[in-house]
Design an enzyme around this catalytic site. Structure first.
Site, PDB file in Angstrom:
ATOM      1  CG  ASN A 201      -1.662   1.894   1.462  1.00 27.14           C
ATOM      2  OD1 ASN A 201      -3.011   2.000   0.620  1.00 27.14           O
ATOM      3  ND2 ASN A 201      -1.179   2.034   2.284  1.00 27.14           N
ATOM      4  CD  GLU A 202      -1.209   6.250   0.254  1.00 22.60           C
ATOM      5  OE1 GLU A 202      -0.354   6.528   1.547  1.00 22.60           O
ATOM      6  OE2 GLU A 202      -2.592   6.333   0.137  1.00 22.60           O
ATOM      7  CE1 TYR A 281      -9.099   8.703   1.247  1.00 27.73           C
ATOM      8  CE2 TYR A 281      -6.200   8.230   0.677  1.00 27.73           C
ATOM      9  CZ  TYR A 281      -7.868   8.587   1.200  1.00 27.73           C
ATOM     10  OH  TYR A 281      -7.614   7.238   2.170  1.00 27.73           O
ATOM     11  CD  GLU A 336      -6.258   4.655   0.506  1.00 25.66           C
ATOM     12  OE1 GLU A 336      -5.664   5.148   1.280  1.00 25.66           O
ATOM     13  OE2 GLU A 336      -5.339   3.200   1.102  1.00 25.66           O
TER      14      GLU A 336
HETATM   15  O1  AHR Z   1      -7.155   6.434   4.210  1.00 23.77           O
HETATM   16  C1  AHR Z   1      -6.030   6.213   4.899  1.00 23.77           C
HETATM   17  C2  AHR Z   1      -5.177   6.675   4.740  1.00 23.77           C
HETATM   18  O2  AHR Z   1      -4.725   7.305   3.565  1.00 23.77           O
HETATM   19  C3  AHR Z   1      -4.018   5.221   4.993  1.00 23.77           C
HETATM   20  O3  AHR Z   1      -4.409   4.073   5.748  1.00 23.77           O
HETATM   21  C4  AHR Z   1      -3.502   5.561   3.010  1.00 23.77           C
HETATM   22  O4  AHR Z   1      -2.888   4.297   2.725  1.00 23.77           O
HETATM   23  C5  AHR Z   1      -3.680   7.171   3.192  1.00 23.77           C
HETATM   24  O5  AHR Z   1      -2.566   7.940   3.070  1.00 23.77           O
END
Ligand code: AHR
Length: 532
Positions: A201-202, A281, A336
């Site tokens: 992840n990331e 996001y 995400e």
């Molecule tokens: O969703 C919160 C965080 O955002 C996650 O853990 C991460 O993958 C991202 O930076």
């Protein structure tokens, strides 16, 4: 005083006269938008997995949100709260990504199985203790209760290929190995099905700050050795392996996508990937500073402007993927996405608690429409996060639970799961506030699995009603009906005490002279199906 009254009366009379002449819009006038739907043409399948969710060990995302423990006074089934299960079941959640996020790259699965659970730490999210009482078997039980598939993210950052391989063996083998017996002893003789495997992840950041080349070398090892042994997943229903992908549009992330996809193009029999993850996001600026409630039209319009950047981001990375994978075998999985606002005052900032308003509902619709328009490449997405964290579906406080405006959007969109995209053209018009200009209207259409033609139309404008004229090509309709979601204010929310401020209500459209007309309230999300 009298002078003011006289001036007011005079301007009122002038205003009424101008309205009468049609020179300025009256309060009841509506913007007109023509939406043409060509049902004779179809596009890609809108994969139901774009409606996936994300549940991380973060704040009360799991602890308290899903898991209350078997001895809780909150009604539960084997420790999993019944109210939440009922609500999620109704959404038909296709898959749940777990255990993280950043948490995944520090998760050691053995701590979360069996009768004795190790208490560990959660340094990423508030530095609190992690009881590990909700582990693999509880997650699978939860999925069984809500009727969803597993998307497991394995620990690449601080784990080993062996640890991940053994986790998969524990979950999926039907052979009488020691790990299979351990799973059976923990109450689950039958192998679990794992639909998706996230390889890290990331990894460019919280997942280990790797360079793209270093990540690719790790990814190949995990792809090779972390096997799914479930006999039912060998030919059809094979586990989809998702590589870490970009987290934005800047050069470091275009380089990342290039590197992973170039490696994919040259892959051999010994390893493979089926998806590339993307995280994006809607935050505005880091650190998150937009308030999640108590805001006005300025913040409403700005956040929606930011969210529409998702389209360009997908186009940018899809174009890179097309170079190395023109047949689009590798899915782009936006695993995400959602809003990330300032933490609610008084909450633990590490718990990422925020409110969920009508703005989030409009924003969710806009993003789902973007995914649908890119359905040939975007075949998975997971909103962050399912419960109590970021743009949540559900909020809980001990025994209380409330469904958010975003929940209702996901509910309304359920007919689009595994539907077939139908092209739509429309003159969106423009909504302007301050220096922000946005398309006033957004729309998608699709043929549902039920054979019906489904249409979604979002009226972004918080001030103007929109009169929609639906022109149908290749089909006809007597009328249309469905649901619309709006609320008095852009920041209206549902609370434990007032849970029905933002809930869908019925809407219908009439056919007149072969055309369907529909009135959309300001700041609304509407889903209808045609009645033929
Ligand atoms: O969703 C919160 C965080 O955002 C996650 O853990 C991460 O993958 C991202 O930076």
């Amino acid at each position: 005083m009298t002078q003011h009254v006289a001036r007011f009366k005079r301007s009122l009379l002038v205003g009424l006269a101008l309205i009468g002449l049609g020179l300025i819009p009256s309060a009841t006038s509506a913007e007109r938008v023509e939406v043409s739907i060509d049902a004779s043409k179809t596009g890609a399948k809108i994969d139901r997995d774009i409606f996936g969710q994300f549940a991380e060990h973060l704040g009360h995302g799991i602890d308290g949100g899903i898991w209350v423990g078997r001895d809780s006074t909150i009604p539960n089934t084997r420790g999993i709260r019944n109210d939440v299960v009922t609500a999620l079941k109704a959404l038909k959640v296709p898959n749940v990504r777990w255990p993280g996020g950043c948490f995944a790259d520090e998760y050691h699965w053995r701590k979360g199985i069996g009768p004795q659970r190790a208490v560990s730490l959660n340094p990423n999210w508030g530095g609190v203790t992690e009881p590990n009482t909700f582990g693999t078997d509880e997650f699978m039980d939860f999925l069984g209760q809500i009727g969803s598939d597993a998307y497991i993210s394995v620990n690449v950052g601080s784990g080993t290929p062996q640890e991940a391989a053994e986790w998969l063996e524990y979950m999926t083998t039907a052979q009488p190995t020691t790990l299979e017996k351990e799973r059976a002893a923990n109450g689950h003789p039958a192998p679990y099905k794992i639909a998706f495997l996230g390889i890290g992840n990331e990894s460019w950041d919280c997942g280990g700050n790797m360079t793209p080349d270093y990540y690719v070398s790790q990814m190949k090892i995990y792809s090779r050795f972390v096997r799914n042994f479930n006999p039912a997943q060998q030919d059809k229903d094979q586990m989809q392996k998702i590589a870490v992908g970009p987290g934005g549009g800047e050069p470091r992330w275009t380089e990342w996508t290039e590197t992973v996809m170039k490696a994919y193009q040259q892959h051999t029999w010994s390893w493979d990937i089926n998806g590339l993850s993307m995280h994006s996001y809607t935050v505005g600026h880091w650190p998150p500073s937009y308030a999640s409630s108590g805001f006005g039209e300025t913040e409403y319009s700005q956040i929606l402007k930011f969210t529409l950047e998702m389209d360009d981001l997908i186009s940018k990375h899809s174009a890179i993927m097309d170079k190395y994978d023109p047949q689009k075998k590798v899915a782009l999985v936006v695993d995400e996405w959602g809003t990330w606002y300032a933490p609610l005052p008084g909450s633990n900032p590490g718990f990422l608690v925020q409110q969920n308003s009508l703005r989030d509902a409009v924003l969710a619709a806009l993003n789902l429409n973007i995914f649908a328009r890119h359905a040939d490449r975007v075949r998975g997405a997971n909103i962050a996060q399912m419960i109590n964290v970021l743009q949540a579906m559900i909020m809980t406080d001990k025994e209380k639970m409330v469904l958010t405006p975003t929940y209702y959007v996901f509910k309304m969109y359920e007919p689009f799961q595994d539907s077939t995209f139908v092209p739509v053209t429309f003159n969106s018009g423009t909504y302007t506030h301050g220096d922000v200009s946005l398309p006033r209207v957004d729309a998608i259409a699709a043929k549902g699995k039920d054979g019906k033609l489904w249409v979604e139309i979002t009226n972004i404008d918080p001030n103007e009603t929109v009169d929609v004229e639906l022109n149908l090509v290749g089909t006809s309709a007597k009328g249309a009906s469905g649901e619309t979601l709006t609320a008095p204010k852009v920041d209206s929310i549902n609370t434990f005490d007032a849970p029905s401020t933002v809930v869908p209500k019925p809407i219908s459209a009439k056919a007149q002279g072969g055309k369907l007309t529909l009135k959309l309230e300001p700041k609304s999300v509407t889903v209808i199906s045609l009645e033929q």
